[in-house]
Structures are given as C-alpha cells and as structure tokens.
Design an enzyme around this catalytic site. Structure first.
Site, PDB file in Angstrom:
ATOM      1  N   ARG A 125      -3.449  -3.099 -33.742  1.00 54.78           N
ATOM      2  CA  ARG A 125      -2.195  -2.553 -34.421  1.00 54.78           C
ATOM      3  C   ARG A 125      -1.271  -2.292 -33.524  1.00 54.78           C
ATOM      4  O   ARG A 125      -0.179  -2.088 -33.991  1.00 54.78           O
ATOM      5  CB  ARG A 125      -2.555  -1.253 -35.257  1.00 54.78           C
ATOM      6  CG  ARG A 125      -2.894  -1.965 -36.927  1.00 54.78           C
ATOM      7  CD  ARG A 125      -3.038  -0.347 -37.684  1.00 54.78           C
ATOM      8  NE  ARG A 125      -3.035  -0.331 -38.836  1.00 54.78           N
ATOM      9  CZ  ARG A 125      -4.043  -0.500 -39.926  1.00 54.78           C
ATOM     10  NH1 ARG A 125      -5.136  -0.690 -39.390  1.00 54.78           N
ATOM     11  NH2 ARG A 125      -3.787  -0.223 -40.979  1.00 54.78           N
ATOM     12  N   LYS A 180      -5.454  -8.441 -46.660  1.00 57.13           N
ATOM     13  CA  LYS A 180      -6.396  -8.723 -45.387  1.00 57.13           C
ATOM     14  C   LYS A 180      -7.866  -8.608 -45.906  1.00 57.13           C
ATOM     15  O   LYS A 180      -8.399  -9.226 -45.591  1.00 57.13           O
ATOM     16  CB  LYS A 180      -6.110  -8.000 -44.361  1.00 57.13           C
ATOM     17  CG  LYS A 180      -4.881  -8.052 -43.535  1.00 57.13           C
ATOM     18  CD  LYS A 180      -4.685  -7.199 -42.368  1.00 57.13           C
ATOM     19  CE  LYS A 180      -4.751  -5.925 -42.371  1.00 57.13           C
ATOM     20  NZ  LYS A 180      -3.779  -4.935 -43.002  1.00 57.13           N
ATOM     21  N   ARG A 239       3.504   3.874 -43.631  1.00 61.76           N
ATOM     22  CA  ARG A 239       2.730   3.007 -42.943  1.00 61.76           C
ATOM     23  C   ARG A 239       3.281   1.480 -42.933  1.00 61.76           C
ATOM     24  O   ARG A 239       3.277   0.928 -41.830  1.00 61.76           O
ATOM     25  CB  ARG A 239       1.201   2.712 -43.894  1.00 61.76           C
ATOM     26  CG  ARG A 239       0.414   3.868 -43.747  1.00 61.76           C
ATOM     27  CD  ARG A 239      -0.509   3.727 -44.859  1.00 61.76           C
ATOM     28  NE  ARG A 239      -1.560   2.752 -44.999  1.00 61.76           N
ATOM     29  CZ  ARG A 239      -2.317   2.269 -45.818  1.00 61.76           C
ATOM     30  NH1 ARG A 239      -1.976   2.867 -47.237  1.00 61.76           N
ATOM     31  NH2 ARG A 239      -3.098   1.324 -45.827  1.00 61.76           N
ATOM     32  N   ARG A 248      -3.861   0.262 -56.030  1.00 63.31           N
ATOM     33  CA  ARG A 248      -5.138   0.017 -55.498  1.00 63.31           C
ATOM     34  C   ARG A 248      -6.085   0.956 -55.742  1.00 63.31           C
ATOM     35  O   ARG A 248      -6.177   2.321 -55.560  1.00 63.31           O
ATOM     36  CB  ARG A 248      -4.885  -0.180 -53.952  1.00 63.31           C
ATOM     37  CG  ARG A 248      -6.035  -0.857 -53.253  1.00 63.31           C
ATOM     38  CD  ARG A 248      -5.433  -1.178 -52.141  1.00 63.31           C
ATOM     39  NE  ARG A 248      -5.543  -0.429 -50.859  1.00 63.31           N
ATOM     40  CZ  ARG A 248      -5.376  -0.906 -49.706  1.00 63.31           C
ATOM     41  NH1 ARG A 248      -5.265  -2.171 -49.418  1.00 63.31           N
ATOM     42  NH2 ARG A 248      -5.303   0.189 -48.597  1.00 63.31           N
ATOM     43  N   ARG A 272      -7.328   5.969 -52.474  1.00 63.47           N
ATOM     44  CA  ARG A 272      -7.189   6.592 -51.130  1.00 63.47           C
ATOM     45  C   ARG A 272      -6.052   7.525 -50.941  1.00 63.47           C
ATOM     46  O   ARG A 272      -4.958   7.152 -51.486  1.00 63.47           O
ATOM     47  CB  ARG A 272      -7.222   5.457 -50.268  1.00 63.47           C
ATOM     48  CG  ARG A 272      -8.490   5.012 -49.523  1.00 63.47           C
ATOM     49  CD  ARG A 272      -8.473   3.596 -48.870  1.00 63.47           C
ATOM     50  NE  ARG A 272      -7.443   3.429 -47.680  1.00 63.47           N
ATOM     51  CZ  ARG A 272      -7.072   2.550 -47.232  1.00 63.47           C
ATOM     52  NH1 ARG A 272      -7.861   1.604 -47.242  1.00 63.47           N
ATOM     53  NH2 ARG A 272      -6.193   2.609 -46.063  1.00 63.47           N
TER      54      ARG A 272
HETATM   55  P1  AMP Z   1      -6.471   0.510 -43.070  1.00 62.07           P
HETATM   56  O1  AMP Z   1      -7.642   0.849 -43.736  1.00 62.07           O
HETATM   57  O2  AMP Z   1      -6.686  -0.697 -42.063  1.00 62.07           O
HETATM   58  O3  AMP Z   1      -5.094   0.432 -43.607  1.00 62.07           O
HETATM   59  O4  AMP Z   1      -6.316   1.992 -41.972  1.00 62.07           O
HETATM   60  C1  AMP Z   1      -6.340   3.306 -42.800  1.00 62.07           C
HETATM   61  C2  AMP Z   1      -5.516   4.236 -41.575  1.00 62.07           C
HETATM   62  O5  AMP Z   1      -6.452   4.265 -40.450  1.00 62.07           O
HETATM   63  C3  AMP Z   1      -4.175   3.622 -40.956  1.00 62.07           C
HETATM   64  O6  AMP Z   1      -3.015   3.955 -41.770  1.00 62.07           O
HETATM   65  C4  AMP Z   1      -4.222   4.378 -39.366  1.00 62.07           C
HETATM   66  O7  AMP Z   1      -3.981   5.740 -39.679  1.00 62.07           O
HETATM   67  C5  AMP Z   1      -5.732   4.273 -39.205  1.00 62.07           C
HETATM   68  N1  AMP Z   1      -6.023   3.158 -38.517  1.00 62.07           N
HETATM   69  C6  AMP Z   1      -6.640   1.957 -38.720  1.00 62.07           C
HETATM   70  N2  AMP Z   1      -7.166   1.014 -37.629  1.00 62.07           N
HETATM   71  C7  AMP Z   1      -6.252   1.541 -36.865  1.00 62.07           C
HETATM   72  C8  AMP Z   1      -5.844   1.067 -35.780  1.00 62.07           C
HETATM   73  N3  AMP Z   1      -6.241  -0.335 -35.263  1.00 62.07           N
HETATM   74  N4  AMP Z   1      -4.737   1.640 -34.849  1.00 62.07           N
HETATM   75  C9  AMP Z   1      -4.392   2.809 -35.074  1.00 62.07           C
HETATM   76  N5  AMP Z   1      -4.714   3.383 -36.332  1.00 62.07           N
HETATM   77  C10 AMP Z   1      -5.495   2.769 -37.434  1.00 62.07           C
END
Ligand code: AMP
Length: 213
Positions: free
Chosen positions: A88, A13, A171, A127, A160
């Site tokens: 999400r 994405k 996740r 990654r 990360r």
């Molecule tokens: P990402 O970089 O989008 O994979 O986000 C990393 C982490 O941030 C996720 O695994 C969640 O813990 C938190 N997170 C990011 N966006 C959201 C969202 N829209 N709702 C809930 N948790 C989020």
C-alpha cells in the site's frame, strides 16, 4: 502465479481475488484479514494495529513488512500467492521487491481495479463482511441469500468498523496519497494490468480473466 491486486478500498479487489485464488490454487494473502484476525485473537500485533485501522490510517510499514515476511515463509506460498491490500506504499513495494529477490521469485501481474471515488462511498457504506471467512456482500448490489447470514459459512455478517462514511473518506485519501503511486511504480516494471472496475462483479470478473488469456 504471483499476483498483486491493487485498487482503492471497496473496488472489489477481495471479490475478484476469490476467483483468482480458486483458478490458480494459490493462497490469498490479505494484510487486512491478517490484522483483523490478530485483533480478534487479542494478539500484540492486533493491539498495535487497531487504533490505526479504526482511524482509517495505514498501519506502519515495518509492521506490515514483518507480517508479509512471516506469511511468505509458510509452505503454501511455495506455489505462488495473491496479495490483496498489500503493498500500500512505495516503501512496502520496495521491501517486497527485496523479499522476492531473496526468494529468487518474480511477480507475474499487478491487477489494478479502477473505480471512481463517487462509486466507492456508496459501495462501502452498504458492505457486509463475514468475520469468519471474510466473504463480502452488499445490501443492495450483492445481498446474501438470507439477510445477515454468510452464504459461504453461515456466520452472522457484520458492518466493519472502518466501513463508516467518515473513515471511508480518510481511507480513500490515503489511497490517493500513499497507494496510487504504486500504479506508476508497477507500470514502470511492465507488470500493471488496468481493469475498469465499474459494473456488475461478474462483468468485472470477465475483464480480469481476460488478463490471463
Ligand atoms: P483492508 O481490509 O485491506 O481494507 O485493510 C483494512 C485496514 O487495515 C486498512 O485501512 C489499514 O488500516 C490496515 N492495512 C491493511 N493492509 C495494510 C497495508 N498493506 N499497509 C498499511 N495498512 C494496512
């Protein structure tokens, strides 16, 4: 142009989002990036979110909705935006609908990148992320020109904390349980554009671009 990028963690994405924000000259609104910046800055929001993120859990909806409300109030969102990693949950999508209605705006497309779980684990465990500009690389499939260094800004790349295998599986479980209902939600609104996300990033980029032709 108002877009949502939907798809499991590691579906590409963020990479595809980069092409679209350049093409349409719109800001990328990534809740994950905003949360990580907040952790780095030692802010209250980051402190609240970090434990959820490290455990591979979603941050509570009210926190995320607050972030989006604040971000949408910034002037650069006047010309459109691309949401990456938001919404999400169905509750987040409904809150977004209410914010859009208040602003008199409508979404144009929800681009959903489909990748099977088996491919995701391999992708995420290799990654590399730039903590400065959020560019992503992969040790095998998209290595940086110089090992460990970001091509875009020259910062040192990191793995990360939440890209560890056990956390990745959690996740993915969250995605299937809490986020994948959004596929039906946006399909019902005739906004969903499904993309096969298996293959080289450039090929997937062409499939995404075809949505806008
Ligand atoms: P990402 O970089 O989008 O994979 O986000 C990393 C982490 O941030 C996720 O695994 C969640 O813990 C938190 N997170 C990011 N966006 C959201 C969202 N829209 N709702 C809930 N948790 C989020």
């Amino acid at each position: 142009m108002r877009l949502i990028m939907l798809g499991p963690p590691g579906s590409g994405k963020g990479t595809q989002a980069q092409n679209l924000i350049q093409r349409f000259d719109i800001p990328q609104v990534s809740t994950g990036d905003i949360l990580r910046a907040s952790i780095k800055a030692g802010a209250d929001l980051g402190r609240k979110a970090k434990a959820f993120m490290d455990a591979g859990q979603l941050v509570p909806d009210d926190v995320i909705i607050g972030i989006i409300r604040e971000r949408l109030a910034c002037s650069d969102c006047g010309k459109g935006y691309l949401f990456d990693g938001f919404p999400r949950t169905v509750a987040q999508a409904q809150a977004l609908d209410a914010m859009l209605a208040e602003r008199g705006e409508k979404l144009d497309h929800v681009v959903c990148i489909d990748v099977p779980d088996a491919n995701i684990v391999g992708r995420l465990t290799g990654r590399l992320t730039c903590p400065n500009c959020s560019a992503m690389f992969h040790v095998k499939t998209m290595p940086p020109k110089q090992a460990g260094v970001c091509d875009r800004c020259g910062n040192a790349l990191i793995v990360r904390d939440d890209d560890k295998e056990e956390t990745i599986r959690k996740r993915l479980a969250n995605y299937h349980g809490q986020t994948s209902p959004l596929i039906a939600y946006y399909d019902g609104k005739k906004l969903l554009r499904r993309i096969d996300g298996v293959g080289a990033p450039a090929d997937i980029g062409q499939r995404v671009a075809a949505v806008f032709e």
